[in-house]
Motif scaffolding. Structure first.
Motif, PDB file in Angstrom:
ATOM      1  N   ILE A  62       0.836  -1.211   0.000  1.00 51.04           N
ATOM      2  CA  ILE A  62       0.000   0.000   0.000  1.00 51.04           C
ATOM      3  C   ILE A  62       0.863   1.249   0.000  1.00 51.04           C
ATOM      4  CG2 ILE A  62      -1.675   1.302   1.366  1.00 51.04           C
ATOM      5  CD1 ILE A  62      -2.843  -1.343   2.300  1.00 51.04           C
ATOM      6  N   HIS A  63       1.981   1.220   0.752  1.00 51.32           N
ATOM      7  CA  HIS A  63       2.884   2.376   0.795  1.00 51.32           C
ATOM      8  C   HIS A  63       3.513   2.634  -0.575  1.00 51.32           C
ATOM      9  CE1 HIS A  63       5.721   5.269   2.413  1.00 51.32           C
ATOM     10  NE2 HIS A  63       6.714   4.592   1.858  1.00 51.32           N
ATOM     11  N   GLU A  64       3.830   1.588  -1.320  1.00 48.97           N
ATOM     12  CA  GLU A  64       4.407   1.737  -2.656  1.00 48.97           C
ATOM     13  C   GLU A  64       3.356   2.067  -3.702  1.00 48.97           C
ATOM     14  OE1 GLU A  64       6.456  -1.871  -3.390  1.00 48.97           O
ATOM     15  OE2 GLU A  64       8.052  -1.487  -1.924  1.00 48.97           O
ATOM     16  N   GLY A  65       2.059   1.875  -3.381  1.00 48.55           N
ATOM     17  CA  GLY A  65       0.991   2.200  -4.319  1.00 48.55           C
ATOM     18  C   GLY A  65       0.896   1.263  -5.504  1.00 48.55           C
ATOM     19  N   ASP A  66       1.131  -0.039  -5.278  1.00 45.43           N
ATOM     20  CA  ASP A  66       1.071  -1.001  -6.384  1.00 45.43           C
ATOM     21  C   ASP A  66      -0.346  -1.185  -6.910  1.00 45.43           C
ATOM     22  OD1 ASP A  66       3.769  -1.356  -6.194  1.00 45.43           O
ATOM     23  OD2 ASP A  66       3.647  -3.116  -4.887  1.00 45.43           O
ATOM     24  N   SER A  67      -1.334  -1.124  -6.024  1.00 39.61           N
ATOM     25  CA  SER A  67      -2.717  -1.333  -6.461  1.00 39.61           C
ATOM     26  C   SER A  67      -3.247  -0.160  -7.284  1.00 39.61           C
ATOM     27  CB  SER A  67      -3.628  -1.566  -5.245  1.00 39.61           C
ATOM     28  OG  SER A  67      -3.235  -2.732  -4.546  1.00 39.61           O
ATOM     29  N   LYS A  68      -2.642   1.015  -7.136  1.00 40.07           N
ATOM     30  CA  LYS A  68      -3.074   2.169  -7.927  1.00 40.07           C
ATOM     31  C   LYS A  68      -2.522   2.127  -9.344  1.00 40.07           C
ATOM     32  CE  LYS A  68      -3.375   5.159  -3.853  1.00 40.07           C
ATOM     33  NZ  LYS A  68      -2.903   6.411  -3.220  1.00 40.07           N
ATOM     34  N   GLN A  69      -1.428   1.395  -9.531  1.00 38.49           N
ATOM     35  CA  GLN A  69      -0.816   1.280 -10.843  1.00 38.49           C
ATOM     36  C   GLN A  69      -1.407   0.084 -11.598  1.00 38.49           C
ATOM     37  OE1 GLN A  69       1.217   3.644 -11.811  1.00 38.49           O
ATOM     38  NE2 GLN A  69       1.230   4.629  -9.784  1.00 38.49           N
ATOM     39  N   PRO A  70      -1.309   0.067 -12.937  1.00 40.47           N
ATOM     40  CA  PRO A  70      -1.812  -1.095 -13.685  1.00 40.47           C
ATOM     41  C   PRO A  70      -0.969  -2.333 -13.441  1.00 40.47           C
ATOM     42  CG  PRO A  70      -0.695   0.466 -15.144  1.00 40.47           C
ATOM     43  CD  PRO A  70      -0.812   1.134 -13.804  1.00 40.47           C
ATOM     44  N   CYS A  71      -1.510  -3.474 -13.808  1.00 36.72           N
ATOM     45  CA  CYS A  71      -0.799  -4.746 -13.657  1.00 36.72           C
ATOM     46  C   CYS A  71       0.456  -4.732 -14.522  1.00 36.72           C
ATOM     47  CB  CYS A  71      -1.719  -5.898 -14.048  1.00 36.72           C
ATOM     48  SG  CYS A  71      -0.930  -7.527 -13.987  1.00 36.72           S
ATOM     49  N   VAL A  72       1.570  -5.214 -13.969  1.00 43.23           N
ATOM     50  CA  VAL A  72       2.844  -5.167 -14.678  1.00 43.23           C
ATOM     51  C   VAL A  72       2.849  -6.114 -15.867  1.00 43.23           C
ATOM     52  CG1 VAL A  72       5.336  -5.474 -14.403  1.00 43.23           C
ATOM     53  CG2 VAL A  72       3.982  -4.549 -12.531  1.00 43.23           C
ATOM     54  N   ILE A  73       2.087  -7.189 -15.818  1.00 38.99           N
ATOM     55  CA  ILE A  73       2.119  -8.198 -16.881  1.00 38.99           C
ATOM     56  C   ILE A  73       1.268  -7.768 -18.072  1.00 38.99           C
ATOM     57  CG2 ILE A  73       1.637 -10.606 -17.434  1.00 38.99           C
ATOM     58  CD1 ILE A  73       2.133 -11.279 -14.513  1.00 38.99           C
ATOM     59  N   CYS A  74       0.008  -7.410 -17.839  1.00 36.91           N
ATOM     60  CA  CYS A  74      -0.904  -7.062 -18.931  1.00 36.91           C
ATOM     61  C   CYS A  74      -1.032  -5.558 -19.140  1.00 36.91           C
ATOM     62  CB  CYS A  74      -2.286  -7.669 -18.681  1.00 36.91           C
ATOM     63  SG  CYS A  74      -3.128  -6.996 -17.221  1.00 36.91           S
ATOM     64  N   ARG A  75      -0.486  -4.738 -18.243  1.00 33.53           N
ATOM     65  CA  ARG A  75      -0.533  -3.274 -18.335  1.00 33.53           C
ATOM     66  C   ARG A  75      -1.960  -2.744 -18.380  1.00 33.53           C
ATOM     67  NH1 ARG A  75       3.173  -1.192 -16.084  1.00 33.53           N
ATOM     68  NH2 ARG A  75       2.671   0.758 -17.134  1.00 33.53           N
ATOM     69  N   GLU A  76      -2.876  -3.377 -17.668  1.00 38.74           N
ATOM     70  CA  GLU A  76      -4.254  -2.929 -17.549  1.00 38.74           C
ATOM     71  C   GLU A  76      -4.590  -2.711 -16.082  1.00 38.74           C
ATOM     72  OE1 GLU A  76      -6.906  -5.607 -19.436  1.00 38.74           O
ATOM     73  OE2 GLU A  76      -6.099  -5.292 -21.463  1.00 38.74           O
ATOM     74  N   GLU A  77      -5.593  -1.877 -15.824  1.00 37.01           N
ATOM     75  CA  GLU A  77      -5.999  -1.603 -14.452  1.00 37.01           C
ATOM     76  C   GLU A  77      -6.640  -2.844 -13.836  1.00 37.01           C
ATOM     77  OE1 GLU A  77      -8.472   1.776 -14.346  1.00 37.01           O
ATOM     78  OE2 GLU A  77      -6.909   3.191 -14.997  1.00 37.01           O
ATOM     79  N   PHE A  78      -6.602  -2.900 -12.510  1.00 39.46           N
ATOM     80  CA  PHE A  78      -7.143  -4.067 -11.812  1.00 39.46           C
ATOM     81  C   PHE A  78      -8.672  -4.083 -11.850  1.00 39.46           C
ATOM     82  CE2 PHE A  78      -2.941  -3.593  -9.866  1.00 39.46           C
ATOM     83  CZ  PHE A  78      -2.461  -4.880 -10.025  1.00 39.46           C
ATOM     84  N   ARG A  79      -9.276  -2.927 -11.617  1.00 42.56           N
ATOM     85  CA  ARG A  79     -10.727  -2.805 -11.605  1.00 42.56           C
ATOM     86  C   ARG A  79     -11.336  -3.860 -10.678  1.00 42.56           C
ATOM     87  NH1 ARG A  79     -12.700  -0.756 -17.594  1.00 42.56           N
ATOM     88  NH2 ARG A  79     -11.268   1.040 -17.672  1.00 42.56           N
ATOM     89  N   LEU A  80     -12.307  -4.656 -11.191  1.00 41.49           N
ATOM     90  CA  LEU A  80     -12.989  -5.645 -10.343  1.00 41.49           C
ATOM     91  C   LEU A  80     -12.442  -7.049 -10.539  1.00 41.49           C
ATOM     92  CD1 LEU A  80     -16.686  -4.443 -10.749  1.00 41.49           C
ATOM     93  CD2 LEU A  80     -15.077  -3.872  -8.938  1.00 41.49           C
ATOM     94  N   GLN A  81     -11.347  -7.205 -11.266  1.00 44.24           N
ATOM     95  CA  GLN A  81     -10.769  -8.527 -11.486  1.00 44.24           C
ATOM     96  C   GLN A  81     -10.023  -8.992 -10.240  1.00 44.24           C
ATOM     97  OE1 GLN A  81      -8.460  -8.496 -15.061  1.00 44.24           O
ATOM     98  NE2 GLN A  81     -10.025  -7.452 -16.264  1.00 44.24           N
TER      99      GLN A  81
END
Length: 302
Positions: free
Chosen positions: A114-133
């Motif tokens: 949470i401190h690094e803000g990984d969930s705010k950034q898109p997925c590193v593999i597919c480069r898409e937002e997490f949304r409801l997945q």
């Protein structure tokens, strides 16, 4: 005598060591789902081992969808529970597997993510937002889509983090990306609704509240008069003498009453000047009000 005792003890230790190593190898082959002898028996052993792991892990392996607890989605660990230690591992002949992370350690890993803000950034593999997945958190504090991580493991052939290359990591299902996406959606909905309310309020205010500038104020009241299409004085009920408002049929009557000038009030109502002065003379109150809307006014000749 001593030589005989030493040989017996040594042979006993060797027997225990060999049995422990053989049991460890057999268990590892069974866990890797390799055929030992009979395929039917192997299939039965594989099913029994899977059910045992599911029971030890409190059913977290078979749960494919998100758990809900008191109306909120609950996080859970995807990895099965560690198998019991073999005799070789207990005797120290084989290195024991790394222990699983505790609840406090998972809390620290999530706090770092949470401190690094990984969930705010898109997925590193597919480069898409997490949304409801479905979203997974690794023990190295990196976050990915669950489907993307499974595809990466399947095509790479090993269990290695795509970011830091850490092997033999643990995975945990989290819902931070879905929560952030819902918050953004709620903010956008609220912003659209507030903008609609403000625009509606501003449009109503422009139609009802006169501006302070003199030219705009005069234009505002003239527009109100034109919209009302007032042709008769509300007091005497005769035609107004305003050339802008008179019609072809009322020109003769307007010329007959040409000595009566028209007064425009600040509330956008029109009257004959003599009629309004007579009304003000008979008004009992200190400050007269409009005969139609009963509001204080300022008047000009038009």
């Amino acid at each position: 005598m001593r030589k005989g005792l030493n040989s017996k003890a040594t042979s006993g230790k060797l027997a225990i060591t060999s049995v422990a190593l053989q049991d460890h190898i057999a268990r590892n082959l069974l866990l890797q789902n390799l055929p030992l002898c009979d395929p039917v028996k192997t299939r039965w052993c594989r099913r029994a081992a899977t059910e045992t792991h599911c029971k030890r892990n409190h059913g977290t392996v078979k749960q494919k969808g998100p758990q809900q607890h008191d109306g909120e989605e609950k996080e859970y660990v995807l990895d099965p529970a560690a198998p019991p230690l073999t005799l070789a591992q207990k005797l120290g002949l084989v290195q024991s597997p790394a222990r699983k992370l505790t609840v406090d350690e998972w809390s620290q890993v999530k706090s770092r993510s949470i401190h690094e803000g990984d969930s705010k950034q898109p997925c590193v593999i597919c480069r898409e937002e997490f949304r409801l997945q479905t979203q997974v958190l690794l023990s190295c504090s990196h976050v990915f889509h669950r489907a993307c991580l499974q595809a990466f493991e399947r095509f790479s052939g090993r269990k290695c983090c795509p970011m830091c290359r850490k092997e033999q990591y643990e995975t945990r299902v989290i819902h931070d990306g879905a929560r952030l996406f819902k918050e953004r959606c709620a903010i956008r909905i609220q912003a659209c609704w507030r903008g609609y309310v403000v625009r509606k309020w501003y449009g109503h205010m422009r139609k009802t509240v006169p501006p302070k500038d003199k030219q705009l104020r005069r234009k505002f009241f003239e527009t109100k008069v034109i919209q009302r299409d007032t042709q008769d004085c509300p007091i005497c009920l005769t035609a107004l003498c305003n050339a802008r408002l008179e019609t072809e049929a009322g020109r003769t009557l307007a010329q007959h009453h040409s000595n009566r000038r028209t007064v425009l009030l600040s509330c956008s109502h029109l009257f004959h000047q003599p009629c309004l002065e007579a009304f003000e003379a008979f008004c009992v109150e200190g400050r007269p009000t409009c005969p139609l809307c009963r509001s204080p006014y300022h008047k000009i000749l038009v």
